[in-house]
Design a protein around this motif. Structure first.
Motif, PDB file in Angstrom:
ATOM      1  N   LEU A   1      32.143  82.189 -18.818  1.00 38.78           N
ATOM      2  CA  LEU A   1      32.385  82.202 -17.375  1.00 38.78           C
ATOM      3  C   LEU A   1      33.761  82.779 -17.035  1.00 38.78           C
ATOM      4  O   LEU A   1      33.914  83.539 -16.070  1.00 38.78           O
ATOM      5  N   LYS A   2      34.761  82.440 -17.839  1.00 44.85           N
ATOM      6  CA  LYS A   2      36.109  82.971 -17.597  1.00 44.85           C
ATOM      7  C   LYS A   2      36.123  84.486 -17.777  1.00 44.85           C
ATOM      8  O   LYS A   2      36.794  85.206 -17.033  1.00 44.85           O
ATOM      9  N   TRP A   3      35.393  84.986 -18.763  1.00 41.81           N
ATOM     10  CA  TRP A   3      35.365  86.436 -19.008  1.00 41.81           C
ATOM     11  C   TRP A   3      34.821  87.171 -17.788  1.00 41.81           C
ATOM     12  O   TRP A   3      35.299  88.257 -17.437  1.00 41.81           O
ATOM     13  N   TYR A   4      33.869  86.569 -17.114  1.00 43.30           N
ATOM     14  CA  TYR A   4      33.302  87.192 -15.913  1.00 43.30           C
ATOM     15  C   TYR A   4      34.104  86.881 -14.647  1.00 43.30           C
ATOM     16  O   TYR A   4      33.742  87.325 -13.557  1.00 43.30           O
ATOM     17  N   GLY A   5      35.180  86.122 -14.797  1.00 43.49           N
ATOM     18  CA  GLY A   5      36.044  85.835 -13.659  1.00 43.49           C
ATOM     19  C   GLY A   5      35.440  84.872 -12.658  1.00 43.49           C
ATOM     20  O   GLY A   5      35.789  84.895 -11.471  1.00 43.49           O
ATOM     21  N   LEU A   6      34.570  83.990 -13.125  1.00 43.73           N
ATOM     22  CA  LEU A   6      33.871  83.067 -12.230  1.00 43.73           C
ATOM     23  C   LEU A   6      34.677  81.777 -12.053  1.00 43.73           C
ATOM     24  O   LEU A   6      35.327  81.304 -12.988  1.00 43.73           O
ATOM     25  N   LYS A   7      34.597  81.204 -10.868  1.00 46.64           N
ATOM     26  CA  LYS A   7      35.510  80.120 -10.508  1.00 46.64           C
ATOM     27  C   LYS A   7      34.834  78.765 -10.300  1.00 46.64           C
ATOM     28  O   LYS A   7      35.437  77.728 -10.568  1.00 46.64           O
ATOM     29  N   LYS A   8      33.614  78.770  -9.766  1.00 45.61           N
ATOM     30  CA  LYS A   8      32.977  77.490  -9.472  1.00 45.61           C
ATOM     31  C   LYS A   8      31.483  77.553  -9.790  1.00 45.61           C
ATOM     32  O   LYS A   8      30.763  78.405  -9.272  1.00 45.61           O
ATOM     33  N   VAL A   9      31.038  76.594 -10.594  1.00 41.75           N
ATOM     34  CA  VAL A   9      29.684  76.579 -11.130  1.00 41.75           C
ATOM     35  C   VAL A   9      28.777  75.659 -10.315  1.00 41.75           C
ATOM     36  O   VAL A   9      29.153  74.527  -9.997  1.00 41.75           O
ATOM     37  N   PHE A  10      27.601  76.150  -9.995  1.00 39.64           N
ATOM     38  CA  PHE A  10      26.519  75.285  -9.517  1.00 39.64           C
ATOM     39  C   PHE A  10      25.818  74.787 -10.776  1.00 39.64           C
ATOM     40  O   PHE A  10      25.111  75.532 -11.442  1.00 39.64           O
TER      41      PHE A  10
ATOM     42  N   GLU B   1      36.210  71.744 -16.758  1.00 42.58           N
ATOM     43  CA  GLU B   1      37.465  71.324 -16.142  1.00 42.58           C
ATOM     44  C   GLU B   1      38.661  71.729 -16.993  1.00 42.58           C
ATOM     45  O   GLU B   1      39.689  72.185 -16.474  1.00 42.58           O
ATOM     46  N   SER B   2      38.540  71.564 -18.302  1.00 45.62           N
ATOM     47  CA  SER B   2      39.640  71.917 -19.211  1.00 45.62           C
ATOM     48  C   SER B   2      39.960  73.404 -19.159  1.00 45.62           C
ATOM     49  O   SER B   2      41.100  73.821 -19.405  1.00 45.62           O
ATOM     50  N   ALA B   3      38.936  74.207 -18.830  1.00 43.31           N
ATOM     51  CA  ALA B   3      39.142  75.654 -18.740  1.00 43.31           C
ATOM     52  C   ALA B   3      39.560  76.082 -17.331  1.00 43.31           C
ATOM     53  O   ALA B   3      39.711  77.277 -17.060  1.00 43.31           O
ATOM     54  N   GLY B   4      39.728  75.102 -16.418  1.00 42.88           N
ATOM     55  CA  GLY B   4      40.142  75.427 -15.064  1.00 42.88           C
ATOM     56  C   GLY B   4      39.012  75.956 -14.194  1.00 42.88           C
ATOM     57  O   GLY B   4      39.254  76.647 -13.194  1.00 42.88           O
ATOM     58  N   ILE B   5      37.784  75.625 -14.553  1.00 46.56           N
ATOM     59  CA  ILE B   5      36.613  76.080 -13.792  1.00 46.56           C
ATOM     60  C   ILE B   5      36.029  74.890 -13.031  1.00 46.56           C
ATOM     61  O   ILE B   5      35.735  73.852 -13.619  1.00 46.56           O
ATOM     62  N   GLY B   6      35.873  75.034 -11.743  1.00 47.64           N
ATOM     63  CA  GLY B   6      35.296  73.970 -10.940  1.00 47.64           C
ATOM     64  C   GLY B   6      33.780  73.954 -11.057  1.00 47.64           C
ATOM     65  O   GLY B   6      33.160  74.929 -11.486  1.00 47.64           O
ATOM     66  N   TYR B   7      33.183  72.826 -10.654  1.00 46.85           N
ATOM     67  CA  TYR B   7      31.715  72.775 -10.665  1.00 46.85           C
ATOM     68  C   TYR B   7      31.215  71.735  -9.675  1.00 46.85           C
ATOM     69  O   TYR B   7      31.919  70.781  -9.325  1.00 46.85           O
TER      70      TYR B   7
END
Length: 381
Positions: free
Chosen positions: A24-33, A52-58
């Protein structure tokens, strides 16, 4: 002429779910459904913490408690937009994966699920990035562009599909299937076997679908009984996941009368899809025998029961008997009776329901008509 749609990336192996944040980080995505069921909260929590540890919201959508219906999908679309998500992650069985791909499609294409299911609306816009993680080995939803949805208004179960609905990334991690209950292992396994067998004898079969179908059969034969008796066998769990995936790839060729009948009848009587496939698959094979003898002989070879000195007909019959033996061995159902609660089925309504929801009957090796439906219904009782 033929065509096939595949996932962009497939990951297989123990603990491969740990790669989700990096993808997800490689694709620059920020918040997961984050679409889930309710069967494995520890797994969902583990994946949530890694995001969360990777800084990605969900946002966790855990309202998919059975085969998805229109309300689950439309509600999911609304929440996806309200929460500001930009990608989809589905972790669960086929119902969860089917719901997630449908939600993603209508997020960008607009409208309601029923517009696509019943009114012929067509997707015109690419859905958000989608990762599928199957936790059961049977539906093959992680490999398909199809979402099977129950209609709340007419009681029918009918598919929505589009090339863009296929998962961008499928992660096959055998550890997430360890501990799955035996009845669910058996049911989903019979679903996968049905995909492989019906697609192989489909009139629309291609060299690629045939290759996938036979390899699916080989993997299921060597692992399904094993995972039902030794549920902690990680290698067998992995074989079932890959076998299910290949079965999902194979059904690009379309399915036959077992699925044609299992899907709507399952909706009518609340029969789990894999159980319905278990009941109808051998009956469908017997019905199609005269038009698919050579292919059933090939299936006998994939199942390891072919006798090379014997005739094609004899080996084709061995394939049918082996499917019945496997079904009995794993305790999968062989009759509709337990699901009818003593009711006498309304055959006219059953036949009309099947006719309203079938889209692939032309793929079946032998011509199907109303009398055939009635005959097979009677045999399934």
């Amino acid at each position: 002429m033929w065509e096939m749609v595949n996932n962009r990336k497939i990951l297989y192996g123990e603990n491969k779910i740990e790669e989700i944040p990096g993808i997800l980080k490689w694709y620059g995505l920020k918040k997961v459904f984050f679409a889930t069921g309710n069967s494995n909260p520890a797994l969902y929590e583990r994946i949530g913490k890694s995001l969360e540890s990777a800084g990605i919201g969900y946002f966790m959508y855990n309202r998919i408690k059975g085969e998805p219906d229109l309300h689950v999908i439309n509600n999911g679309r609304d929440l996806y937009l309200t929460e500001g998500c930009d990608c989809t992650l589905a972790v669960g069985g086929g119902s969860v994966l089917d719901a997630a791909k449908a939600i993603g499609m209508i997020v960008t294409n607009g409208g309601l699920a029923e517009d696509y299911q019943m009114n012929g609306r067509v997707a015109t816009t690419l859905p958000p990035f989608f990762i599928a993680v199957p936790t059961t080995a049977g539906t093959g939803s992680e490999a398909t562009k199809v979402s099977v949805v129950k209609n709340n208004y007419n009681g029918l179960k009918k598919s929505m599909y589009h090339d863009t609905m296929i998962a961008d990334v499928s992660i096959l991690d055998p550890l997430v299937t360890v501990g799955m209950p035996k009845h669910l292992t058996a049911a989903t396994g019979m679903d996968a076997l049905s995909h492989a067998i019906e697609s192989y004898v489909s009139l629309n079969a291609t060299p690629i679908s045939e290759m996938n179908g036979l390899q699916s059969i080989r993997l299921i034969k060597r692992s399904l009984e094993k995972v039902c008796t030794h549920p902690e066998d990680v290698q067998a769990r992995g074989d079932m996941l890959v076998g299910s995936y290949f079965g999902g790839c194979a059904i690009s060729a379309g399915i036959g009368i077992a699925h044609i009948m299992a899907q709507p009848i399952g909706a009518m009587y609340n029969i789990p899809h894999g159980d319905a496939c278990s009941i109808f698959l051998p009956l469908a094979m017997e019905f199609n025998l005269e038009k698919a003898t050579k292919k059933y002989a090939d299936i006998a070879e994939a199942l390891g029961v072919a006798v090379y000195r014997d005739s094609v007909q004899e080996n084709a019959l061995r394939a049918i008997e082996e499917v019945k033996r496997i079904r009995t061995s794993i305790g999968a159902p062989d009759s509709l009776k337990p699901y009818l609660s003593g009711q006498r089925p309304d055959f006219d309504f059953m036949v009309e329901t099947v006719k309203k929801t079938t889209g692939h009957v032309t793929c079946n090796p032998r011509k199907v008509d109303e009398q055939v439906y009635r005959q097979i219904f009677n045999l399934a009782l």
